[in-house]
Design a protein around this motif. Sequence first.
Motif, PDB file in Angstrom:
ATOM      1  N   PHE A 290      24.702  47.135 113.040  1.00  0.00           N
ATOM      2  CA  PHE A 290      23.700  46.125 112.715  1.00  0.00           C
ATOM      3  C   PHE A 290      24.486  44.850 112.376  1.00  0.00           C
ATOM      4  O   PHE A 290      25.056  44.742 111.298  1.00  0.00           O
ATOM      5  N   VAL A 291      24.553  43.958 113.323  1.00  0.00           N
ATOM      6  CA  VAL A 291      25.457  42.816 113.220  1.00  0.00           C
ATOM      7  C   VAL A 291      24.733  41.642 112.567  1.00  0.00           C
ATOM      8  O   VAL A 291      23.754  41.116 113.111  1.00  0.00           O
ATOM      9  N   GLU A 292      25.221  41.259 111.399  1.00  0.00           N
ATOM     10  CA  GLU A 292      24.590  40.145 110.690  1.00  0.00           C
ATOM     11  C   GLU A 292      24.910  38.825 111.371  1.00  0.00           C
ATOM     12  O   GLU A 292      26.064  38.575 111.738  1.00  0.00           O
ATOM     13  N   GLN A 293      23.877  37.996 111.519  1.00  0.00           N
ATOM     14  CA  GLN A 293      24.015  36.685 112.131  1.00  0.00           C
ATOM     15  C   GLN A 293      23.946  35.609 111.045  1.00  0.00           C
ATOM     16  O   GLN A 293      23.067  35.658 110.186  1.00  0.00           O
ATOM     17  N   PRO A 294      24.860  34.632 111.094  1.00  0.00           N
ATOM     18  CA  PRO A 294      24.839  33.586 110.073  1.00  0.00           C
ATOM     19  C   PRO A 294      23.538  32.796 110.094  1.00  0.00           C
ATOM     20  O   PRO A 294      22.860  32.704 111.126  1.00  0.00           O
ATOM     21  N   SER A 295      23.198  32.242 108.949  1.00  0.00           N
ATOM     22  CA  SER A 295      22.022  31.390 108.852  1.00  0.00           C
ATOM     23  C   SER A 295      22.120  30.264 109.874  1.00  0.00           C
ATOM     24  O   SER A 295      23.178  29.656 110.046  1.00  0.00           O
ATOM     25  N   GLY A 296      21.035  30.026 110.578  1.00  0.00           N
ATOM     26  CA  GLY A 296      21.005  28.971 111.586  1.00  0.00           C
ATOM     27  C   GLY A 296      21.313  29.446 112.983  1.00  0.00           C
ATOM     28  O   GLY A 296      21.134  28.691 113.952  1.00  0.00           O
TER      29      GLY A 296
ATOM     30  N   ASP B 151      14.451  35.323 120.666  1.00  0.00           N
ATOM     31  CA  ASP B 151      13.142  34.885 121.141  1.00  0.00           C
ATOM     32  C   ASP B 151      12.740  33.505 120.620  1.00  0.00           C
ATOM     33  O   ASP B 151      11.601  33.089 120.769  1.00  0.00           O
ATOM     34  N   GLY B 152      13.674  32.838 119.968  1.00  0.00           N
ATOM     35  CA  GLY B 152      13.375  31.512 119.448  1.00  0.00           C
ATOM     36  C   GLY B 152      12.610  31.505 118.143  1.00  0.00           C
ATOM     37  O   GLY B 152      12.171  30.449 117.674  1.00  0.00           O
ATOM     38  N   ARG B 153      12.461  32.642 117.542  1.00  0.00           N
ATOM     39  CA  ARG B 153      11.728  32.710 116.275  1.00  0.00           C
ATOM     40  C   ARG B 153      12.467  31.947 115.183  1.00  0.00           C
ATOM     41  O   ARG B 153      13.702  32.007 115.091  1.00  0.00           O
ATOM     42  N   ASP B 154      11.727  31.258 114.358  1.00  0.00           N
ATOM     43  CA  ASP B 154      12.291  30.551 113.224  1.00  0.00           C
ATOM     44  C   ASP B 154      12.289  31.489 112.018  1.00  0.00           C
ATOM     45  O   ASP B 154      11.235  31.806 111.474  1.00  0.00           O
ATOM     46  N   VAL B 155      13.474  31.948 111.619  1.00  0.00           N
ATOM     47  CA  VAL B 155      13.562  32.844 110.465  1.00  0.00           C
ATOM     48  C   VAL B 155      13.896  32.082 109.188  1.00  0.00           C
ATOM     49  O   VAL B 155      14.130  32.697 108.142  1.00  0.00           O
ATOM     50  N   GLY B 156      13.908  30.758 109.289  1.00  0.00           N
ATOM     51  CA  GLY B 156      14.164  29.957 108.111  1.00  0.00           C
ATOM     52  C   GLY B 156      15.647  29.913 107.776  1.00  0.00           C
ATOM     53  O   GLY B 156      16.514  30.270 108.576  1.00  0.00           O
ATOM     54  N   ASP B 157      15.927  29.496 106.575  1.00  0.00           N
ATOM     55  CA  ASP B 157      17.312  29.329 106.120  1.00  0.00           C
ATOM     56  C   ASP B 157      17.824  30.650 105.564  1.00  0.00           C
ATOM     57  O   ASP B 157      18.057  30.816 104.364  1.00  0.00           O
ATOM     58  N   THR B 158      18.004  31.613 106.456  1.00  0.00           N
ATOM     59  CA  THR B 158      18.436  32.937 106.021  1.00  0.00           C
ATOM     60  C   THR B 158      19.254  33.601 107.114  1.00  0.00           C
ATOM     61  O   THR B 158      19.207  33.184 108.291  1.00  0.00           O
ATOM     62  N   THR B 159      20.003  34.601 106.739  1.00  0.00           N
ATOM     63  CA  THR B 159      20.708  35.394 107.738  1.00  0.00           C
ATOM     64  C   THR B 159      19.738  36.381 108.377  1.00  0.00           C
ATOM     65  O   THR B 159      18.667  36.671 107.837  1.00  0.00           O
ATOM     66  N   TRP B 160      20.117  36.902 109.529  1.00  0.00           N
ATOM     67  CA  TRP B 160      19.348  37.956 110.173  1.00  0.00           C
ATOM     68  C   TRP B 160      20.335  38.875 110.879  1.00  0.00           C
ATOM     69  O   TRP B 160      21.532  38.587 110.931  1.00  0.00           O
ATOM     70  N   ALA B 161      19.865  40.000 111.348  1.00  0.00           N
ATOM     71  CA  ALA B 161      20.757  40.967 111.986  1.00  0.00           C
ATOM     72  C   ALA B 161      20.197  41.359 113.339  1.00  0.00           C
ATOM     73  O   ALA B 161      19.027  41.104 113.647  1.00  0.00           O
ATOM     74  N   ARG B 162      21.041  41.989 114.117  1.00  0.00           N
ATOM     75  CA  ARG B 162      20.573  42.512 115.414  1.00  0.00           C
ATOM     76  C   ARG B 162      21.260  43.846 115.699  1.00  0.00           C
ATOM     77  O   ARG B 162      22.394  44.089 115.278  1.00  0.00           O
ATOM     78  N   ALA B 163      20.540  44.711 116.407  1.00  0.00           N
ATOM     79  CA  ALA B 163      21.065  46.036 116.745  1.00  0.00           C
ATOM     80  C   ALA B 163      20.579  46.431 118.129  1.00  0.00           C
ATOM     81  O   ALA B 163      19.464  46.071 118.527  1.00  0.00           O
ATOM     82  N   ASP B 164      21.409  47.143 118.863  1.00  0.00           N
ATOM     83  CA  ASP B 164      21.053  47.661 120.189  1.00  0.00           C
ATOM     84  C   ASP B 164      20.939  49.178 120.114  1.00  0.00           C
ATOM     85  O   ASP B 164      21.794  49.849 119.521  1.00  0.00           O
ATOM     86  N   PHE B 165      19.882  49.696 120.732  1.00  0.00           N
ATOM     87  CA  PHE B 165      19.685  51.146 120.729  1.00  0.00           C
ATOM     88  C   PHE B 165      19.048  51.551 122.053  1.00  0.00           C
ATOM     89  O   PHE B 165      17.856  51.369 122.271  1.00  0.00           O
ATOM     90  N   ASP B 166      19.873  52.083 122.952  1.00  0.00           N
ATOM     91  CA  ASP B 166      19.386  52.588 124.236  1.00  0.00           C
ATOM     92  C   ASP B 166      18.978  54.055 124.066  1.00  0.00           C
ATOM     93  O   ASP B 166      19.757  54.871 123.569  1.00  0.00           O
ATOM     94  N   ILE B 167      17.770  54.364 124.481  1.00  0.00           N
ATOM     95  CA  ILE B 167      17.168  55.671 124.259  1.00  0.00           C
ATOM     96  C   ILE B 167      17.134  56.445 125.570  1.00  0.00           C
ATOM     97  O   ILE B 167      16.688  55.918 126.609  1.00  0.00           O
ATOM     98  N   VAL B 168      17.587  57.681 125.529  1.00  0.00           N
ATOM     99  CA  VAL B 168      17.567  58.555 126.703  1.00  0.00           C
ATOM    100  C   VAL B 168      16.710  59.778 126.365  1.00  0.00           C
ATOM    101  O   VAL B 168      17.002  60.509 125.418  1.00  0.00           O
ATOM    102  N   LEU B 169      15.656  59.995 127.152  1.00  0.00           N
ATOM    103  CA  LEU B 169      14.746  61.115 126.909  1.00  0.00           C
ATOM    104  C   LEU B 169      15.069  62.295 127.818  1.00  0.00           C
ATOM    105  O   LEU B 169      15.351  62.122 129.001  1.00  0.00           O
ATOM    106  N   ALA B 170      15.019  63.488 127.240  1.00  0.00           N
ATOM    107  CA  ALA B 170      15.206  64.719 128.000  1.00  0.00           C
ATOM    108  C   ALA B 170      13.880  65.137 128.650  1.00  0.00           C
ATOM    109  O   ALA B 170      12.800  64.783 128.149  1.00  0.00           O
ATOM    110  N   PRO B 171      13.923  65.895 129.731  1.00  0.00           N
ATOM    111  CA  PRO B 171      12.676  66.416 130.319  1.00  0.00           C
ATOM    112  C   PRO B 171      11.957  67.333 129.323  1.00  0.00           C
ATOM    113  O   PRO B 171      12.598  67.978 128.480  1.00  0.00           O
ATOM    114  N   ALA B 172      10.654  67.414 129.468  1.00  0.00           N
ATOM    115  CA  ALA B 172       9.851  68.211 128.516  1.00  0.00           C
ATOM    116  C   ALA B 172      10.147  69.695 128.629  1.00  0.00           C
ATOM    117  O   ALA B 172       9.920  70.444 127.672  1.00  0.00           O
TER     118      ALA B 172
END
Length: 298
Positions: free
Chosen positions: A264-270, A275-296
């Motif tokens: 979960f990689v923290e992003q500096p403020s600004g 998606d262009g969202r304005d999160v204000g004057d705060t840090t935010w984080a991002r994470a990647d999670f690729d999901i692989v499903l097994a057959p039923a």
Amino acid sequence: MTEQTMTGQAQDAVEERLVENVLRSFDDCTDPRLKQVMTSLVHHLHGFIRDVRLTEQEWNTAIGFLTEVGHITDDRRQEFILLSDVLGASMQTINVNNPAYEDATEATVFGPFFVDDAPRIENGGDGSGGAAGQPCWVEGTVRDTAGTPIPGARLEIWEADEDGFYDVQYDDARVGGRAHLYSDDDGNYRFWALTPTPYPIPHDGPVGRMLTATGRSPMRASHLHFMVTAPGMRTLVTHIFVSGDELLGSDTVFGVKESLIKDFVEQPSGTPTPDGRDVGDTTWARADFDIVLAPADV
């Protein structure tokens, strides 16, 4: 042969005769699976009682404990699931029912805080529902083990807020930190959530007292829940955990698996958001999670 040995042999015979009588009581059970489960339960339960030489006082204490677990359980709190979780029974059931298959994503515990009918969000929407915490952008793909993207997979997400509480633990009927969405035509998904933080499982009841008595912590490693479903695929119930969390090796419900630990990689403020969202004057984080499903059917 000494009198003491003979007495021991006689006692063993009494105890074994009882086991045999209880097992015979299921002879007329017409459901083979039910008969298998009940007779195995009797073997193991009686084996445990005989192994530890359970006292009557301990038996009464156990009955009182289970009664209290039942009394505190309601439609918002499932103390029996909590008990199963901290004994590792939930995780072992998950292991038995979700055998490894190629590179399918590993499953982990369901937990006691899932709620049906979580709000629908679109891809890129906000799943936090106003819950307090650091904004976190989560994205990935849903595919099968052949690498084919799965469009329209339903993803349920839920998590605690920064204070360590799920919405159902509050008394004001709030809905936050949970949502559902669907993968797009290319199998991709993305949403805003909260950066997971560690928290204690509810420990103000009988399960909490058991943990205290046995010198165990109620703390869970930081995580975000997922349940992913798609036609023809095995339902996946899992979490992703935060890399570097000091509780990864001592999660109280034994839910951590190495493959589920993510950065979960923290992003500096600004820092501009994806998606262009304005999160204000705060840090935010991002994470990647690729999901692989097994057959039923595996």
